[in-house]
Design an enzyme around this catalytic site. Sequence first.
Site, PDB file in Angstrom:
ATOM      1  N   ASP A   1      37.344  32.208  38.929  1.00  0.00           N
ATOM      2  CA  ASP A   1      36.860  33.263  39.813  1.00  0.00           C
ATOM      3  C   ASP A   1      35.575  33.809  39.212  1.00  0.00           C
ATOM      4  OD1 ASP A   1      37.443  35.272  42.044  1.00  0.00           O
ATOM      5  OD2 ASP A   1      37.147  36.576  40.313  1.00  0.00           O
TER       6      ASP A   1
ATOM      7  N   GLU B   1      35.354  29.151  44.121  1.00  0.00           N
ATOM      8  CA  GLU B   1      35.277  29.573  45.519  1.00  0.00           C
ATOM      9  C   GLU B   1      33.983  29.059  46.132  1.00  0.00           C
ATOM     10  OE1 GLU B   1      36.169  34.033  45.931  1.00  0.00           O
ATOM     11  OE2 GLU B   1      35.643  33.659  43.856  1.00  0.00           O
TER      12      GLU B   1
ATOM     13  N   ASP C   1      41.207  39.405  39.447  1.00  0.00           N
ATOM     14  CA  ASP C   1      40.472  38.163  39.204  1.00  0.00           C
ATOM     15  C   ASP C   1      41.396  37.036  38.725  1.00  0.00           C
ATOM     16  OD1 ASP C   1      38.269  39.635  39.900  1.00  0.00           O
ATOM     17  OD2 ASP C   1      37.623  39.994  37.829  1.00  0.00           O
TER      18      ASP C   1
END
Length: 429
Positions: A202, A290, A371
């Site tokens: 993340d 991501e 996170d």
Amino acid sequence: MKVWQAYRFALDPTPAQERMLRSHAGAARFAWNWGLARCRERHAAEGKWYTAIDLHKLWNQAKRADPGLAWWGENSKCAYQEAFRDLDRALRDFVKSGKGERAGRRLGFPRFKKRGKCRDSFRFSTGVMRCAGATITLPRLGVVATCESTRRLARRLDAGTARILSATVSRTAQRWHVSFTVEVERAVPERHPLPGSAIGVDLGVKSLLTGADHAGNVTAMDGPKPLRASLRRLRRASRVHSRKAKGSANRRKSAARLARVHARVADVRADALHKATTELARHYQTVVIEDLNVAGMTRNRRLARVIADQGFGQARRMLAYKTTWNGGTLITADRWFPSSKLCSACGAVKAKLPLSERVFSCDCGLVLDRDVNAARNLLKLAVSGTERVNACGGTVRPGLAGRVLVNQEPGTAQGGQTGTASRQREAAA
Ligand SMILES: [Zn+2]
């Protein structure tokens, strides 16, 4: 395996060289504007533009015919030629973007460049380009001192494992840099040394990145201390700048200061990202991140956010080539994968999770750092690969939850030591 890599060095030019650098940047800007004007004229009349090759031919006629252009010989012909190529590419990107064939923010029609309002830069693609010790050699400019040793590139050039393809010279704040695009022969392992290893990452706003790996380890990498210190300086500089009257000499000075601090923050951050991404690619076969709409995000006005956003794009590019170099794979989650809103224990999805909420707590009893929770969700994509991930109640489109990033995003690495040149070189005009 031959890869493209960028080597960037800060320059320490003599006053005479500095004048030449400015002159070349001016020539590139002039050529861009000249070419754009020709393209607009033709488009108005015939509905089409000129290619870089056409523009180059037209320019060769014009520069001899028009006494007003007699100064052209003061600069390398590369400065003009490469500006036409840039314009050609910008026009094609504009068309692609309009058709939806290009990722990222929708591009507008190329605009005229204004002195002081655009980035000063130009490129050499032919001629003598070398480096040795703390110097580089460029066409026209000759030997230019660098602020640091060029050893890491010089070694490869001497060994014959690297070849300089082009040199882009640009100015950030008051400092000139050269970025060599280099073709490098790299030994790439066929398989990653740690098969089966995986990590979900993340990329953070507050911290640099948070990772959760296959063995259950959590890695949290904070931004380096100098970064936090520079961020404080950046905030102060931008506050001071906003108070200066528009058009005043003081505002000009504060703008220059702000740009310097900005450049420093970008450098420090890129350096930290390089170290972190190198570690990740070495230790994990599969890295999952991501897919953020980087182009769309940088429009946010908040400073910390903007800096972090620049980091997302950089980190993604770095991970893409570094995983490849180590025989690994980078997977990007689908844009709609709700990595931070999904419970990594039970799979429930929260409707909303404001950025200010740093802890993820779920009805199932899970209470976890926000996170870390996101990183664990991303890790699951490595395990499931591109299979359907249905844990989150249909929010993820079937078969699209994870995709392997094969090609790199357009754009060149900035502010870092290394990077890959991302575009295929066009055939020389
Ligand atoms: Zn839950």
